[in-house]
Design an enzyme around this catalytic site. Structure first.
Site, short mmCIF file in Angstrom:
data_model
loop_
_atom_site.label_atom_id
_atom_site.label_comp_id
_atom_site.label_asym_id
_atom_site.label_seq_id
_atom_site.Cartn_x
_atom_site.Cartn_y
_atom_site.Cartn_z
N ASP A 129 0.84 -1.21 0.00
CA ASP A 129 0.00 0.00 0.00
C ASP A 129 0.87 1.26 0.00
OD1 ASP A 129 -2.47 -1.60 0.40
OD2 ASP A 129 -1.49 -2.07 2.29
N HIS A 141 -4.83 -3.38 6.32
CA HIS A 141 -4.68 -3.60 4.87
C HIS A 141 -6.08 -3.94 4.34
CE1 HIS A 141 -3.19 -4.75 0.97
NE2 HIS A 141 -3.74 -5.95 1.10
C1 LMR Z 1 -3.99 -6.39 -2.78
O1 LMR Z 1 -3.90 -5.40 -2.04
O2 LMR Z 1 -3.62 -6.38 -3.95
C2 LMR Z 1 -4.65 -7.63 -2.25
O3 LMR Z 1 -4.62 -7.63 -0.86
C3 LMR Z 1 -6.00 -7.69 -2.83
C4 LMR Z 1 -6.97 -8.59 -2.14
O4 LMR Z 1 -7.99 -8.09 -1.64
O5 LMR Z 1 -6.74 -9.80 -2.11
#
Ligand code: LMR
Length: 485
Positions: free
Chosen positions: A297, A325
């Site tokens: 992120d 997250h």
């Molecule tokens: C991401 O951030 O790409 C993954 O965590 C997406 C997910 O929701 O699996």
């Protein structure tokens, strides 16, 4: 060459541990259904990488000793802790002198299981002494890195970075212990074959298996990637429970067999709560050693700021991701810097920062899934590498990085006993401290609190997995992973 084999018990042979339970001397050796004496001769021998089974788990790249002249091979030893021995072929004892080790074999298991092949360079014999002599003296002690979900897409990118030296350093030999599932056995073997075929000098050992209690043994780092994706019609609470059980098991396994200072990075979603579950099931390991991956992120946020500012990525620093997250994560533009200046002075459009930048980072995972038809893999692997590098290298002065870490005692008043993404810095020793005194305005505060609330609710849902009483599952509406929209 033989001299290396005849050293004291516990000698490390080219990454393969030999820890006999007892030593015998002289030229005799024995083999029975319950134990065999494994020996090494004075004559020149080579070593071949091959396969072996421990309990129900198959491990590849165990060494078999092979006599060059007779082509007879005999068993490698696993650690004495294993107490199980291995299934593999044992040399004819008459060709072997100078017994060095004894281990227990599973009764009746001395034979190589049918269908065991050698993979890629696992079949190549080479001279052990030469290898030891060639090993640069400047190399550090070997690190054992465990990767779960090892046959998956993320790992397929990550493992080759780890093995190349890019992550832990070009003087850091590593062993890779790869955990897969029963279903991924063949794929795991394929991964091991590709790793061996890549001839990475720093990669000293590759083991594969499907039992966490085997594969996690002596781990210095555990990168927990494997988790189930949310299936059709599945409630988010179900996913928390399903994956939570995996991480409870893995926490227990780490607690039982990993190095006591193992560093754990949880990637499998929902990674913050999964990390908390693993932590709670591993009381022997310091809570501080558990991380949830939010570096992905952070990287996404840096990319967006750089693009908006019309600058290259490396001009952006001091970006924090606060919280979970999930789509409640808070990418912090207030404390971020571009070219050393506050990002808000370079990008003066606050509306863009709040209404475009923020949701774009929060939902980037979903945008990628739409394009790819699956979750991000390569960029996740890069961010795992970045997260590790941030812990094994000193943080540049004045900068910080984001990681989901244990909140107890944090300087921002976030509820204790959560895994929450915060600004961190490291001296490069694998440890970190939380960077205090970042500016929090009302905008940030409200959003950070929302993410905290979400994590508290997730924690209640998994109370049964972390030893808490009175759990109940009542998730807020907006509790979604970045990929769920
Ligand atoms: C991401 O951030 O790409 C993954 O965590 C997406 C997910 O929701 O699996």
């Amino acid at each position: 060459m033989a001299a290396a084999l005849l050293q004291a018990p516990g000698v490390q042979i080219s990454g393969c541990r030999v820890q006999p339970q007892q030593q015998s001397s002289g030229s005799s050796s024995s083999s029975s259904s319950s134990s065999t004496t494994l020996v090494a001769g004075q004559s020149s021998r080579s070593v071949v990488l091959s396969s072996a089974y421990f309990g129900r788990s198959k491990f590849v790249a165990r060494r078999l000793w092979i006599d060059k002249a007779s082509k007879k091979e005999f068993c490698v030893l696993r650690t004495k802790k294993q107490q199980q021995g291995v299934q593999c072929s044992v040399a004819d004892s008459s060709t072997i002198q100078d017994s060095v080790a004894t281990t227990q074999l599973i009764p009746g298991s001395e034979k190589t299981p049918e269908g065991v092949e050698c993979y890629g360079v696992f079949c190549v014999t080479y001279d052990l002494k030469e290898i030891d002599e060639q090993k640069p003296k400047t190399w550090k002690k070997m690190l054992r890195v465990v990767v779960s979900g090892a046959a998956g897409m993320i790992s397929n990118h990550l493992l080759f970075k780890l093995a190349s030296g890019e992550v832990f350093g070009h003087d850091q030999p590593i062993a890779l212990n790869l955990l897969g599932s029963e279903r991924s056995r063949d794929a795991l073997e394929g991964v091991a074959m590709e790793l061996e075929d890549s001839l990475f000098p720093l990669l000293r050992e590759v083991n594969i298996g499907i039992e966490a209690t085997e594969v996690f043994r002596d781990a210095d780092w555990a990168l927990l990637i494997g988790a189930k994706p949310r299936g059709p019609g599945m409630e988010r609470a179900d996913l928390l429970d399903l994956n939570g059980q995996i991480f409870a098991e893995q926490g227990k396994a780490l607690n039982a067999v990993a190095s006591p200072d193992v560093k754990v990075l949880v990637v499998g979603n929902p990674c913050n709560t999964n990390a908390l579950i693993a932590l709670k099931n591993a009381p022997r390991i310091p809570s501080k050693n558990f991380h949830a991956l939010t570096r992905l992120d952070e990287n996404r946020a840096k990319c967006q700021l750089a693009l908006k500012a019309g600058l290259f990525y490396d001009n952006v620093s001091n970006v924090t991701i606060w919280g979970n997250h999930s789509t409640t994560q808070v990418p912090d533009f207030l404390n971020a810097k571009i070219n050393g200046k506050p990002a808000t002075e370079v990008i003066t459009d606050r509306k863009w920062l709040e209404e475009e930048f923020t949701p774009r980072v929060q939902t980037r995972g979903g945008a990628l899934i739409k394009k790819w038809g699956r979750s991000s893999a390569a960029s996740t692997a890069v961010s795992i590498a970045d997260a590790i590098k941030s812990l094994v290298n000193p943080t540049p002065k004045g900068d910080w990085f984001s990681s989901g870490v244990f909140t107890t005692g944090n300087p921002y008043g976030i509820a204790d006993d959560l895994i929450f993404s915060l600004p961190c810095r490291s001296k490069g020793d694998g440890d970190y401290e939380i960077v205090p005194d970042l500016q929090i305005d009302n905008y940030l505060y409200e959003r950070i609190k929302k993410s905290e609330k979400e994590l508290l609710a997730e924690k209640k849902c998994v109370a049964h997995l972390i030893g808490d009483e009175n759990g109940y599952c009542d998730l807020p509406e907006d509790t979604t992973l970045p990929g769920e929209q």
